[in-house]
Design a protein around this motif. Structure first.
Motif, PDB file in Angstrom:
ATOM      1  N   UNK A 167       0.790  -1.156  -0.121  1.00  0.00           N
ATOM      2  CA  UNK A 167       0.065  -0.011   0.108  1.00  0.00           C
ATOM      3  C   UNK A 167       0.794   1.218   0.114  1.00  0.00           C
ATOM      4  N   UNK A 168       0.340   2.361  -0.769  1.00  0.00           N
ATOM      5  CA  UNK A 168       1.126   3.438  -1.129  1.00  0.00           C
ATOM      6  C   UNK A 168       0.749   4.427  -0.310  1.00  0.00           C
ATOM      7  N   UNK A 169       1.479   5.283   0.360  1.00  0.00           N
ATOM      8  CA  UNK A 169       1.001   6.672   1.214  1.00  0.00           C
ATOM      9  C   UNK A 169       1.712   7.824   0.849  1.00  0.00           C
ATOM     10  N   UNK A 170       1.022   8.888   0.492  1.00  0.00           N
ATOM     11  CA  UNK A 170       1.672  10.121   0.081  1.00  0.00           C
ATOM     12  C   UNK A 170       2.512  10.714   1.490  1.00  0.00           C
ATOM     13  N   UNK A 171       3.717  10.996   1.333  1.00  0.00           N
ATOM     14  CA  UNK A 171       4.626  11.265   2.715  1.00  0.00           C
ATOM     15  C   UNK A 171       3.908  12.820   3.106  1.00  0.00           C
ATOM     16  N   UNK A 172       3.441  13.732   2.191  1.00  0.00           N
ATOM     17  CA  UNK A 172       3.291  15.020   2.638  1.00  0.00           C
ATOM     18  C   UNK A 172       1.920  14.914   3.684  1.00  0.00           C
ATOM     19  N   UNK A 173       0.867  14.138   2.967  1.00  0.00           N
ATOM     20  CA  UNK A 173      -0.442  14.122   3.495  1.00  0.00           C
ATOM     21  C   UNK A 173      -0.681  12.841   4.231  1.00  0.00           C
ATOM     22  N   UNK A 174       0.147  11.737   4.300  1.00  0.00           N
ATOM     23  CA  UNK A 174      -0.243  10.637   4.861  1.00  0.00           C
ATOM     24  C   UNK A 174      -1.218   9.924   4.186  1.00  0.00           C
ATOM     25  N   UNK A 175      -2.151  10.460   3.208  1.00  0.00           N
ATOM     26  CA  UNK A 175      -3.176   9.793   2.478  1.00  0.00           C
ATOM     27  C   UNK A 175      -2.742   8.504   1.557  1.00  0.00           C
ATOM     28  N   UNK A 176      -3.522   7.471   1.929  1.00  0.00           N
ATOM     29  CA  UNK A 176      -3.302   6.374   0.902  1.00  0.00           C
ATOM     30  C   UNK A 176      -3.691   6.744  -0.576  1.00  0.00           C
ATOM     31  N   UNK A 177      -2.735   6.403  -1.626  1.00  0.00           N
ATOM     32  CA  UNK A 177      -2.730   6.806  -2.838  1.00  0.00           C
ATOM     33  C   UNK A 177      -2.776   5.617  -3.815  1.00  0.00           C
ATOM     34  N   UNK A 178      -2.337   4.497  -3.416  1.00  0.00           N
ATOM     35  CA  UNK A 178      -2.439   3.537  -4.441  1.00  0.00           C
ATOM     36  C   UNK A 178      -2.194   2.093  -3.860  1.00  0.00           C
ATOM     37  N   UNK A 179      -2.398   1.141  -4.687  1.00  0.00           N
ATOM     38  CA  UNK A 179      -2.052  -0.191  -4.032  1.00  0.00           C
ATOM     39  C   UNK A 179      -1.227  -0.841  -5.121  1.00  0.00           C
ATOM     40  N   UNK A 180      -0.186  -1.458  -4.912  1.00  0.00           N
ATOM     41  CA  UNK A 180       0.886  -1.961  -6.038  1.00  0.00           C
ATOM     42  C   UNK A 180       0.510  -3.429  -6.080  1.00  0.00           C
ATOM     43  N   UNK A 181       1.250  -3.859  -7.122  1.00  0.00           N
ATOM     44  CA  UNK A 181       1.166  -5.214  -7.595  1.00  0.00           C
ATOM     45  C   UNK A 181       1.106  -6.293  -6.350  1.00  0.00           C
ATOM     46  N   UNK A 182      -0.044  -7.398  -6.705  1.00  0.00           N
ATOM     47  CA  UNK A 182      -0.037  -8.092  -5.530  1.00  0.00           C
ATOM     48  C   UNK A 182       0.504  -9.637  -5.941  1.00  0.00           C
ATOM     49  N   UNK A 183       0.899  -9.987  -7.189  1.00  0.00           N
ATOM     50  CA  UNK A 183       1.334 -11.156  -7.471  1.00  0.00           C
ATOM     51  C   UNK A 183       2.481 -11.641  -7.071  1.00  0.00           C
ATOM     52  N   UNK A 184       3.525 -10.842  -6.930  1.00  0.00           N
ATOM     53  CA  UNK A 184       4.715 -11.297  -6.115  1.00  0.00           C
ATOM     54  C   UNK A 184       4.985 -10.658  -4.468  1.00  0.00           C
ATOM     55  N   UNK A 185       6.028 -10.987  -4.147  1.00  0.00           N
ATOM     56  CA  UNK A 185       6.549 -10.308  -2.710  1.00  0.00           C
ATOM     57  C   UNK A 185       7.391  -9.234  -3.089  1.00  0.00           C
ATOM     58  N   UNK A 186       7.079  -8.088  -2.467  1.00  0.00           N
ATOM     59  CA  UNK A 186       8.050  -6.862  -2.843  1.00  0.00           C
ATOM     60  C   UNK A 186       9.275  -6.949  -1.918  1.00  0.00           C
ATOM     61  N   UNK A 187      10.396  -6.996  -2.532  1.00  0.00           N
ATOM     62  CA  UNK A 187      11.616  -6.988  -1.747  1.00  0.00           C
ATOM     63  C   UNK A 187      12.347  -5.633  -1.872  1.00  0.00           C
ATOM     64  N   UNK A 188      12.311  -4.884  -2.752  1.00  0.00           N
ATOM     65  CA  UNK A 188      12.983  -3.505  -2.633  1.00  0.00           C
ATOM     66  C   UNK A 188      12.367  -2.627  -3.430  1.00  0.00           C
ATOM     67  N   UNK A 189      12.512  -1.335  -3.022  1.00  0.00           N
ATOM     68  CA  UNK A 189      11.625  -0.004  -3.555  1.00  0.00           C
ATOM     69  C   UNK A 189      13.070   0.903  -3.816  1.00  0.00           C
ATOM     70  N   UNK A 190      13.371   1.205  -5.158  1.00  0.00           N
ATOM     71  CA  UNK A 190      14.446   2.233  -5.280  1.00  0.00           C
ATOM     72  C   UNK A 190      13.980   3.446  -6.112  1.00  0.00           C
TER      73      UNK A 190
END
Length: 991
Positions: free
Chosen positions: A886-909
């Protein structure tokens, strides 16, 4: 009280009745599920053993849009067909209510029906004819999909009255209406009366015996139809003749039902669904569908499907399916956009005057966005079919060519489509799509020259030769008017084929005929490329020629025997026979009607060998390898592989299986596929080497060339393997790969039901090489050190650090590896390290330079849910073990998006203005996604292992790390335009 049939099928209540019998709902007591039983009291004119073979074929059917048949039983004089219960209603109920479905819905149903027919028509050995397509036999499921029911069992079994069962006025093809029909099952009866001899599997020495009188197991001959069947006519159809096709007499002659009859019936059904009225019985009186009923493009498809002359219709379900799938060239979303450009100028001034500028601009941008989404989807479909140029062209069309108030920004879907089509982030060695060609009709057979320079395709009734690299047509040659006609490359210069005038040798370099011999359909060329043999479909002898000058060398008598030939050889080459020469052309192996298999000694006929005098085997394949002859003999329930020493005349070995044996030979060895395993036996030692293993799916065909292997599998799909039996690439496909060819770094695939031929080429990306390592070293991740001079390979048990040439700088093992909770690689210019966390709270940092422990501490034990958080310059991403990140906006703290659910997320760059997310799939494979500033996917990054110094780094497990930069949209567009310019001379432009 409910009755029980065959002890396991409970009959409940009748749900329908007709000329074919009564349909009941029922219950499968063993499977504990609802079923349907169709009861038929008509007399069966088929012997039990033939009936059982046909029933087994029907029970083996499995398709999304076809109900499963469980059994076919006789009890108390009643014949019951037992099949799936389909929960829904038939389309004729919709029509009776006056409900006319929307055109897009009917197109979707049409594609599903054509997929089902393509499947039925392609079932071995020659396919299954439905015979009674109409709205009443199409069920609409609750999910909106359809199911084609009541595929006429009688047509497959040759039952009395079968034709009348499938005779639905308005939907039946013109072939049904010729006159009074009489089902022709005499051929099946004659075949059933012949007693098949038992197989002989022990032959201590295989020497020719005195010729004995033989029974002809294929007595029926083709009865010419009212128009003389036109075996020599250029209008002969390329459709495959169904094995269950019924012959219907008219004044003592015959009319043949084939797949085109099903195509007519489907066209008539779609006509009714679109217009709400059943078409006229006389095909010549059917009124065309006007623009008030459907689009002109759809009307043209229906009109072609319902042509009174079968040769003018689509010749296969696959061909008609392709027509529907290419409706995008006239997609209303695209057409409306083009038309509105003209109206924009006039509307613009009015909009401004009315103060509606904002509304107009919004609608205009929305319309173009829809067009871009449609084109992106079409591009993805083209790429899946192997049409790279078509995919690039459509993706470029989805990208706006200008920037102004009326033009929306580039959609992420369009950019992803262009990136996928160009393959800029796929740096793996292996076979990649080169392109496709469209033949005038579906192929009978294909061939690839030994070095892959030339490709040849035999279709109705021509032989076309192409330059493999460019796919440009180099020659079109007339052939014998038989689907059995073949073409074989003697070498890179000479092609031998069954020409219209006789067996012909063609000089590929000069583009001219070298010589012509006697009439021949089936061909063979010796391993050294110096001798050619040919036999015509009706002959009991073969003729051998010297390829260099056409000199007739000898004639090989079959002693009155004939090779297996279909009752009608106009529609398909079953490819179920052996006719092959050894290396020097002095031995000829031939399989015959009645299951015979002989090895003829050309120079000493008395030394010829008999493998089978007669047998119940009906499918043979094999060839020579040095002094050995290897063969596979197959039938429905049993197959045998045999290896014969032709010098000693003895069996070297044999094996049996329920799965078919697929056999190919060459100078180096014998390749044998059985089930999911393909192996090679060495010519000298007969040592066994694994070439391919396909896991849970069976191999249905293969070819071997340059050490690589191309295997077709059930599913359907295909895979390429390297010399070590490692998968280079694999893809699913819509149709089974009936024809495969591999050589010179090229792979070619085609099927019997469509005119499309797909080309692939082996690619190597050595220019992208970054670092090397020992490919035998197993690991989960590979990460580049901050100084760029070494790489760290690691998993939960161990690590290794290597320099760019693969030299080991350090390695080690992690203590208590089974207790490791997580690993994270941290990189900076000052210091890079691998942080390892144990379940007890222990944390250690291992240097990425020398593997030493830099730091260790004991923390509180981590939570076992593997919850992680990642942060970019704008977002915080929360990633639980179970569920989508789940993605949240850093400034507002509001949830803005849900990412891919088919795999396990290991890194974000963070990568410049982009975000890269890295995943591990359920199968353990690593991949990445390139996201734009709104976190929309703009590229897939298969086998991504790292991102450093502005470079994407990929690890394909082959001992090499490869790198490439991120491509801007402008660079992608320039690459696309350049690609199309290079391909422009080879590919047909979109209409």
């Amino acid at each position: 009280m409910a009755s029980v049939v065959a002890g396991i099928y409970e009959i409940q209540e009748p749900v329908g009745a007709g000329g074919g019998g009564i349909v009941y709902t029922g219950y499968h007591l063993r499977l504990d599920k609802r079923i349907v039983l169709k009861a038929d009291r008509r007399r069966l004119g088929t012997k039990t053993e033939i009936l059982r073979r046909e029933v087994d074929m029907l029970k083996g059917l499995s398709h999304t849009y076809i109900p499963q048949v469980y059994d076919f039983v006789q009890e108390d004089g009643v014949v019951y067909t037992v099949m799936d219960f389909i929960d829904g209603e038939s389309l004729d109920h919709l029509l009776k209510r006056g409900q006319i479905p929307a055109q897009p819905t009917i197109i979707r149903w049409a594609c599903q029906l054509l997929e089902a027919l393509t499947y039925l028509h392609s079932r071995p050995p020659y396919g299954i004819l439905h015979g009674d397509i109409k709205p009443a036999n199409i069920m609409l499921r609750e999910n909106g999909d359809i199911c084609l029911i009541d595929y006429n069992i009688a047509l497959a079994l040759g039952e009395d009255g079968a034709v009348k069962t499938g005779f639905s006025r308005g939907y039946a093809s013109p072939e049904h209406y010729e006159a009074e029909y009489e089902s022709q099952n005499r051929h099946a009866k004659r075949r059933a009366d012949v007693t098949e001899r038992e197989d002989s599997t022990e032959i201590p020495r295989l020497k020719k015996e005195e010729n004995t009188e033989r029974k002809d197991l294929d007595e029926a001959t083709i009865i010419e139809n009212r128009e003389n069947t036109e075996r020599t006519s250029s209008k002969q159809t390329s459709s495959r003749l169904m094995s269950n096709s019924n012959k219907m007499t008219y004044s003592g002659q015959a009319v043949m039902l084939d797949v085109r009859s099903d195509i007519y019936s489907l066209g008539a059904t779609l006509y009714h669904l679109l217009s709400g009225r059943r078409p006229a019985q006389d095909a010549r009186k059917v009124e065309s569908l006007g623009p008030d009923v459907c689009s002109p493009a759809v009307a043209r498809i229906i009109e072609k499907a319902m042509e009174p002359d079968p040769s003018m219709r689509y010749q296969s379900a696959r061909e008609m399916l392709t027509a529907f799938r290419r409706l995008h060239t006239k997609d209303p979303r695209v057409i409306r956009h083009r038309r509105r450009i003209i109206a924009t100028a006039a509307a613009l001034s009015v909009s401004f005057l009315c103060g509606g500028t904002g509304t107009f601009v919004g609608l205009k941008r929305m319309d173009q966005t829809k067009e871009a989404l449609a084109l992106s989807e079409y591009s993805a479909n083209r790429l899946a079919d192997g049409d790279v140029a078509g995919a690039v062209r459509l993706a470029l069309q989805a990208v706006p060519k200008r920037e102004d108030l009326l033009t929306p920004p580039v959609t992420p879907q369009a950019r992803k489509a262009l990136t996928d089509a160009l393959g800029v982030y796929d740096l793996a060695d292996g076979y990649k799509s080169l392109g496709t060609i469209e033949l005038p009709s579906a192929p009978f057979t294909i061939a690839l020259s030994p070095q892959g320079t030339w490709f040849a395709a035999v279709y109705q009734y021509e032989l076309a030769v192409f330059d493999t690299e460019t796919r440009q047509k180099r020659a079109v040659l007339p052939i014998e008017k038989s689907a059995l006609s073949e073409a074989v490359f003697a070498d890179e210069k000479v092609l031998v084929y069954g020409g219209e005038e006789g067996l012909t040798a063609f000089d590929l370099t000069a583009g001219e005929i070298l010589w012509t011999g006697e009439q021949a359909t089936t061909l063979a060329v010796s391993g050294d490329g110096k001798v050619a043999a040919g036999v015509n479909r009706d002959n009991d002898h073969a003729v051998l020629y010297r390829i260099s000058d056409g000199t007739r060398l000898s004639e090989c008598s079959f002693e009155g025997q004939h090779m297996e030939v279909p009752v009608n050889d106009s529609f398909a080459n079953p490819g179920n026979r052996i006719f092959c020469l050894n290396e020097t052309g002095d031995l000829l192996a031939v399989s015959f009607q009645g299951g015979g298999l002989w090895i003829f000694d050309i120079d000493s006929p008395d030394d010829s060998m008999i493998v089978y005098e007669e047998s119940s085997y009906r499918h043979f394949e094999g060839g020579f390898c040095g002094d050995y002859f290897a063969f596979g003999a197959n039938k429905s329930d049993q197959s045998q592989f045999g290896l014969i020493d032709t010098v000693e005349g003895t069996y070297v070995g044999s094996m049996e299986s329920r799965d078919h044996f697929l056999v190919k030979t060459d100078r180096d060895g014998i390749c044998l596929a059985n089930g999911n395993l393909l192996v090679r036996f060495d010519r000298d030692t007969l040592g066994e080497t694994e070439l391919a293993y396909t896991g849970d799916v069976k191999i249905t065909g293969f070819d071997v060339g340059d050490g690589d292997v191309l295997a077709a599998t059930e599913g359907p799909g295909f895979s390429f393997y390297d010399r070590g039996a490692h998968v280079l690439s694999e893809e699913p496909c819509e149709e089974p790969c009936d024809f495969l060819a591999l050589g010179g770094g090229y792979g070619v695939m085609a099927d019997r039901n469509g005119p499309t031929v797909r080309f692939m080429k082996r690619e190597s990306h050595e220019e992208a090489q970054m670092m090397s390592y020992d490919a035998r070293y197993t690991h989960d991740e590979a990460r580049l050190n901050g100084d760029g001079n070494s790489v760290m390979l690691f998993d939960y048990e161990k690590f290794r650090i290597c320099d760019p040439e693969g030299e080991i700088l350090a390695e080690g093992e992690f203590p208590e590896a089974e207790q490791i909770y997580d690993q994270q690689f941290r990189r900076s210019q000052e210091e890079s390290f691998l942080e390892v966390i144990w379940y007890d709270g222990t944390v250690r940092r291992y240097s990425a330079s020398d593997g030493s422990v830099l730091w260790e501490e004991k923390r509180d034990p981590p939570d076992e849910d593997l919850y992680e958080e990642f942060q970019t310059d704008r977002y915080r991403i929360a990633s639980p073990l179970h569920g989508a990140p789940v993605v949240y906006d850093l400034e507002s703290g509001r949830q803005v998006k849900t990412l891919e659910a088919d795999g396990y997320l290991t890194y974000v760059t963070q990568a410049e203005e982009y975000v890269i997310t890295e995943y591990v799939s359920a199968q353990g494979e690593r991949y990445g996604l390139l996201l734009d500033e709104k976190l929309e996917t703009i590229a897939c990054l298969p086998r991504l292992c790292d991102y450093a110094d502005g470079k994407l780094i990929f690890d394909y497990g082959s001992g090499n790390l490869r790198q490439c930069r991120l491509y801007s949209l402008q660079e992608l567009m320039a690459l696309g335009e350049t690609y199309l310019q290079q391909e422009g001379g080879n590919l047909e432009k979109e209409g």
